[in-house]
Design a protein around this motif. Sequence first.
Motif, PDB file in Angstrom:
ATOM      1  N   GLY A  45     -81.985  12.056 102.599  1.00 35.02           N
ATOM      2  CA  GLY A  45     -81.028  10.982 102.366  1.00 35.02           C
ATOM      3  C   GLY A  45     -79.971  10.918 103.452  1.00 35.02           C
ATOM      4  O   GLY A  45     -79.396  11.940 103.828  1.00 35.02           O
ATOM      5  N   GLN A  46     -79.737   9.719 103.948  1.00 33.02           N
ATOM      6  CA  GLN A  46     -78.772   9.489 105.015  1.00 33.02           C
ATOM      7  C   GLN A  46     -77.560   8.746 104.470  1.00 33.02           C
ATOM      8  O   GLN A  46     -77.669   7.616 104.008  1.00 33.02           O
ATOM      9  N   ILE A  47     -76.417   9.430 104.516  1.00 32.37           N
ATOM     10  CA  ILE A  47     -75.176   8.772 104.142  1.00 32.37           C
ATOM     11  C   ILE A  47     -74.601   8.104 105.389  1.00 32.37           C
ATOM     12  O   ILE A  47     -75.040   8.391 106.511  1.00 32.37           O
ATOM     13  N   PRO A  48     -73.632   7.208 105.232  1.00 30.41           N
ATOM     14  CA  PRO A  48     -73.169   6.387 106.355  1.00 30.41           C
ATOM     15  C   PRO A  48     -72.129   7.032 107.264  1.00 30.41           C
ATOM     16  O   PRO A  48     -71.154   6.399 107.675  1.00 30.41           O
ATOM     17  N   VAL A  49     -72.336   8.277 107.622  1.00 27.13           N
ATOM     18  CA  VAL A  49     -71.437   8.946 108.551  1.00 27.13           C
ATOM     19  C   VAL A  49     -71.868   8.609 109.979  1.00 27.13           C
ATOM     20  O   VAL A  49     -73.037   8.770 110.333  1.00 27.13           O
ATOM     21  N   ASP A  50     -70.924   8.136 110.777  1.00 26.50           N
ATOM     22  CA  ASP A  50     -71.189   7.862 112.196  1.00 26.50           C
ATOM     23  C   ASP A  50     -71.277   9.208 112.900  1.00 26.50           C
ATOM     24  O   ASP A  50     -70.303   9.967 112.912  1.00 26.50           O
ATOM     25  N   PRO A  51     -72.429   9.556 113.497  1.00 25.41           N
ATOM     26  CA  PRO A  51     -72.581  10.874 114.100  1.00 25.41           C
ATOM     27  C   PRO A  51     -71.661  11.118 115.286  1.00 25.41           C
ATOM     28  O   PRO A  51     -71.354  12.264 115.610  1.00 25.41           O
ATOM     29  N   GLY A  54     -67.927  11.136 113.101  1.00 22.48           N
ATOM     30  CA  GLY A  54     -67.825  11.866 111.846  1.00 22.48           C
ATOM     31  C   GLY A  54     -67.146  11.065 110.751  1.00 22.48           C
ATOM     32  O   GLY A  54     -66.861  11.586 109.685  1.00 22.48           O
ATOM     33  N   LYS A  55     -66.920   9.781 111.007  1.00 18.21           N
ATOM     34  CA  LYS A  55     -66.207   8.933 110.045  1.00 18.21           C
ATOM     35  C   LYS A  55     -67.162   7.987 109.330  1.00 18.21           C
ATOM     36  O   LYS A  55     -68.287   7.767 109.760  1.00 18.21           O
ATOM     37  N   MET A  56     -66.626   7.406 108.253  1.00 17.26           N
ATOM     38  CA  MET A  56     -67.401   6.503 107.423  1.00 17.26           C
ATOM     39  C   MET A  56     -66.572   5.242 107.176  1.00 17.26           C
ATOM     40  O   MET A  56     -65.391   5.328 106.851  1.00 17.26           O
ATOM     41  N   ALA A  57     -67.198   4.072 107.321  1.00 13.18           N
ATOM     42  CA  ALA A  57     -66.524   2.800 107.048  1.00 13.18           C
ATOM     43  C   ALA A  57     -66.295   2.648 105.546  1.00 13.18           C
ATOM     44  O   ALA A  57     -66.999   3.254 104.738  1.00 13.18           O
ATOM     45  N   ASP A  58     -65.333   1.814 105.175  1.00 19.09           N
ATOM     46  CA  ASP A  58     -65.076   1.531 103.763  1.00 19.09           C
ATOM     47  C   ASP A  58     -65.995   0.423 103.238  1.00 19.09           C
ATOM     48  O   ASP A  58     -66.406   0.457 102.089  1.00 19.09           O
ATOM     49  N   ASP A  59     -66.304  -0.554 104.067  1.00 20.42           N
ATOM     50  CA  ASP A  59     -67.101  -1.717 103.682  1.00 20.42           C
ATOM     51  C   ASP A  59     -68.549  -1.308 103.402  1.00 20.42           C
ATOM     52  O   ASP A  59     -69.191  -0.644 104.219  1.00 20.42           O
ATOM     53  N   ILE A  60     -69.101  -1.727 102.256  1.00 20.78           N
ATOM     54  CA  ILE A  60     -70.451  -1.323 101.869  1.00 20.78           C
ATOM     55  C   ILE A  60     -71.517  -1.869 102.814  1.00 20.78           C
ATOM     56  O   ILE A  60     -72.523  -1.204 103.068  1.00 20.78           O
ATOM     57  N   SER A  61     -71.316  -3.056 103.374  1.00 22.71           N
ATOM     58  CA  SER A  61     -72.295  -3.588 104.328  1.00 22.71           C
ATOM     59  C   SER A  61     -72.335  -2.726 105.586  1.00 22.71           C
ATOM     60  O   SER A  61     -73.416  -2.443 106.112  1.00 22.71           O
ATOM     61  N   LEU A  62     -71.177  -2.296 106.057  1.00 25.85           N
ATOM     62  CA  LEU A  62     -71.132  -1.402 107.224  1.00 25.85           C
ATOM     63  C   LEU A  62     -71.712  -0.036 106.884  1.00 25.85           C
ATOM     64  O   LEU A  62     -72.365   0.598 107.716  1.00 25.85           O
ATOM     65  N   GLN A  63     -71.490   0.414 105.652  1.00 24.20           N
ATOM     66  CA  GLN A  63     -72.082   1.688 105.227  1.00 24.20           C
ATOM     67  C   GLN A  63     -73.608   1.583 105.195  1.00 24.20           C
ATOM     68  O   GLN A  63     -74.309   2.497 105.649  1.00 24.20           O
ATOM     69  N   ALA A  64     -74.110   0.487 104.673  1.00 17.97           N
ATOM     70  CA  ALA A  64     -75.569   0.297 104.625  1.00 17.97           C
ATOM     71  C   ALA A  64     -76.147   0.293 106.036  1.00 17.97           C
ATOM     72  O   ALA A  64     -77.162   0.942 106.310  1.00 17.97           O
TER      73      ALA A  64
END
Length: 141
Positions: A45-51, A54-64
């Motif tokens: 499983g891949q979560i939306p962390v930018d490698p 190391g951060k993650m966007a709040d917007d679900i479309s950007l996370q997807a």
Amino acid sequence: MAFVDPESILEQLKIRRAVSTDKAPAAIGPYSQAVQAGVSLYVSGQIPVDPSTGKMADDISLQAKQSLENLKAILEASGYSLSDVVKTTVFVTDINNFNAINAVYAEYFPKEAPARSFVAVKDLPKGAGIEIEAIAWRNRA
């Protein structure tokens, strides 16, 4: 039609190897980013962390989008592509994001989309809103 050596097919089926790339977030536990078993690849499983940040966007479309980019990076590091994906499972913390996620997902799988499960869960690692795992298969050496 080209001749296919049965011995090379048998050798290919014996492959079992862990795969990792720095173009996707490192595993945060005792697991591999992916494992190739024969002609199949099982991507964790891949979560939306930018490698790179190391951060993650709040917007679900950007996370997807980021989860799918991470998935794509692991596939490519393994010699596979999105067109080799035969099954995905999408885990979300809010089922109401179904349509927003589908819009992004359709950009990555525009033709012959893989089989998919879409599952609402209570929580995901690091507070992510989405996690995507995949199984890929290829009919080539």
